[in-house]
Design a protein around this motif. Structure first.
Motif, PDB file in Angstrom:
ATOM      1  N   HIS A   6       0.827  -1.363   0.265  1.00 39.29           N
ATOM      2  CA  HIS A   6       0.284  -0.164   0.296  1.00 39.29           C
ATOM      3  C   HIS A   6       0.537   1.080  -0.080  1.00 39.29           C
ATOM      4  CE1 HIS A   6       0.725  -0.360   3.880  1.00 39.29           C
ATOM      5  NE2 HIS A   6       0.724   0.885   4.219  1.00 39.29           N
ATOM      6  N   ARG A   7       2.471   0.922   0.726  1.00 40.34           N
ATOM      7  CA  ARG A   7       3.546   2.372   0.149  1.00 40.34           C
ATOM      8  C   ARG A   7       3.877   2.136  -0.875  1.00 40.34           C
ATOM      9  NH1 ARG A   7       6.683   0.039   4.094  1.00 40.34           N
ATOM     10  NH2 ARG A   7       7.690   1.589   4.379  1.00 40.34           N
TER      11      ARG A   7
ATOM     12  N   LEU B 184       2.311  12.258 -10.503  1.00 38.89           N
ATOM     13  CA  LEU B 184       2.794  11.148 -10.240  1.00 38.89           C
ATOM     14  C   LEU B 184       1.973  10.574  -9.099  1.00 38.89           C
ATOM     15  CD1 LEU B 184       7.284  11.173 -10.562  1.00 38.89           C
ATOM     16  CD2 LEU B 184       4.785   8.857 -11.503  1.00 38.89           C
ATOM     17  N   LEU B 185       1.823  12.042  -7.988  1.00 38.96           N
ATOM     18  CA  LEU B 185       0.261  11.601  -7.360  1.00 38.96           C
ATOM     19  C   LEU B 185      -0.715  10.700  -7.966  1.00 38.96           C
ATOM     20  CD1 LEU B 185       2.001  14.722  -5.013  1.00 38.96           C
ATOM     21  CD2 LEU B 185       1.811  11.956  -4.347  1.00 38.96           C
ATOM     22  N   SER B 186      -1.383  12.001  -8.777  1.00 43.63           N
ATOM     23  CA  SER B 186      -2.381  11.490  -9.296  1.00 43.63           C
ATOM     24  C   SER B 186      -2.593  10.173  -9.536  1.00 43.63           C
ATOM     25  CB  SER B 186      -3.112  12.322 -10.689  1.00 43.63           C
ATOM     26  OG  SER B 186      -4.851  12.221 -11.289  1.00 43.63           O
TER      27      SER B 186
ATOM     28  N   ALA C 296      -3.703   4.474  -8.337  1.00 37.33           N
ATOM     29  CA  ALA C 296      -3.290   2.421  -8.644  1.00 37.33           C
ATOM     30  C   ALA C 296      -3.512   1.700  -7.329  1.00 37.33           C
ATOM     31  CB  ALA C 296      -1.323   2.648  -9.422  1.00 37.33           C
ATOM     32  N   GLY C 297      -4.330   2.692  -6.006  1.00 38.31           N
ATOM     33  CA  GLY C 297      -4.714   2.612  -5.038  1.00 38.31           C
ATOM     34  C   GLY C 297      -3.552   2.606  -4.031  1.00 38.31           C
TER      35      GLY C 297
ATOM     36  N   ALA D 279      -0.824  11.198   2.818  1.00 37.82           N
ATOM     37  CA  ALA D 279      -2.069   9.966   2.881  1.00 37.82           C
ATOM     38  C   ALA D 279      -3.133  10.619   1.565  1.00 37.82           C
ATOM     39  CB  ALA D 279      -2.305  10.222   3.820  1.00 37.82           C
ATOM     40  N   CYS D 280      -2.456   9.309   0.620  1.00 39.41           N
ATOM     41  CA  CYS D 280      -3.477   9.917  -0.819  1.00 39.41           C
ATOM     42  C   CYS D 280      -4.934   9.730  -0.243  1.00 39.41           C
ATOM     43  CB  CYS D 280      -3.423   8.013  -1.281  1.00 39.41           C
ATOM     44  SG  CYS D 280      -1.698   7.722  -2.118  1.00 39.41           S
TER      45      CYS D 280
END
Length: 186
Positions: A98-99, A123-125, A130-131, A181-182
């Motif tokens: 998850h990381r 990349l953050l998008s 990508a979960g 945190a996404c």
């Protein structure tokens, strides 16, 4: 995963192209990485330590193109590679998949033009799609502009790493550990 080509206009009006590097870009990628290493001691390696072959770099690029949970984006000024960033999983074991870890490097002559923000935003998008749940990075403590960028994107400091880098002159540089945190991403 391959990033779909996108034009980008910097703060000073220059036009750049964002795209995934291709395997045939391996030679120019290695030259770019050596140049960024010559321009600043904030990167992970000295230029003379970069001993990857063109074939090894091509395989590295291929991995990013084929891995659905990784992405590498390069920035081109016409045919000149001036920057890049990548995001990949910290590991594939269930407990840590998850990381993700993110890294970025730009040639000195394009610093301050908004290119880093553009790369990080893309990349953050991707990370959210990508979960991934959490994005992590490490940055040299004296890189105030990079830390400011990361904080403006929502990263927070969670620790400091003493003796992060040992420079050729024997001095040590401290590192800052940051996380995002996404679920905080738009």
């Amino acid at each position: 995963m391959e990033f779909q080509e996108k034009a980008f206009q910097s703060k000073n009006g220059n036009q750049y192209l964002l795209r995934s590097p291709r395997e045939e870009d391996a030679g120019i990628m290695l030259a770019y990485l050596k140049k960024t290493a010559q321009e600043t001691e904030r990167g992970l390696s000295y230029p003379e330590e970069m001993d990857m072959s063109i074939e090894e770099e091509a395989d590295f690029i291929k991995h990013f193109l084929e891995d659905e949970r990784s992405m590498m984006i390069s920035v081109y000024d016409d045919d000149k590679l001036v920057g890049g960033a990548s995001l990949s999983s910290v590991g594939e074991k269930q407990k840590i998949r998850h990381r993700a870890s993110i890294g970025i490097a730009l040639l000195k002559d394009v610093w301050g033009q908004g290119i880093g923000r553009s790369l990080m935003t893309e990349l953050l998008s991707f990370a959210k799609e990508a979960g991934y749940v959490q994005i992590e990075l490490e940055v040299v403590a004296d890189n105030v502009s990079a830390i400011g960028l990361y904080e403006s994107l929502g990263f927070v400091t969670y620790g400091r790493r003493p003796n992060f880098f040992r420079l050729k002159d024997g001095n040590y540089v401290e590192g800052i550990l940051m996380v995002l945190a996404c679920n905080k991403l738009p």
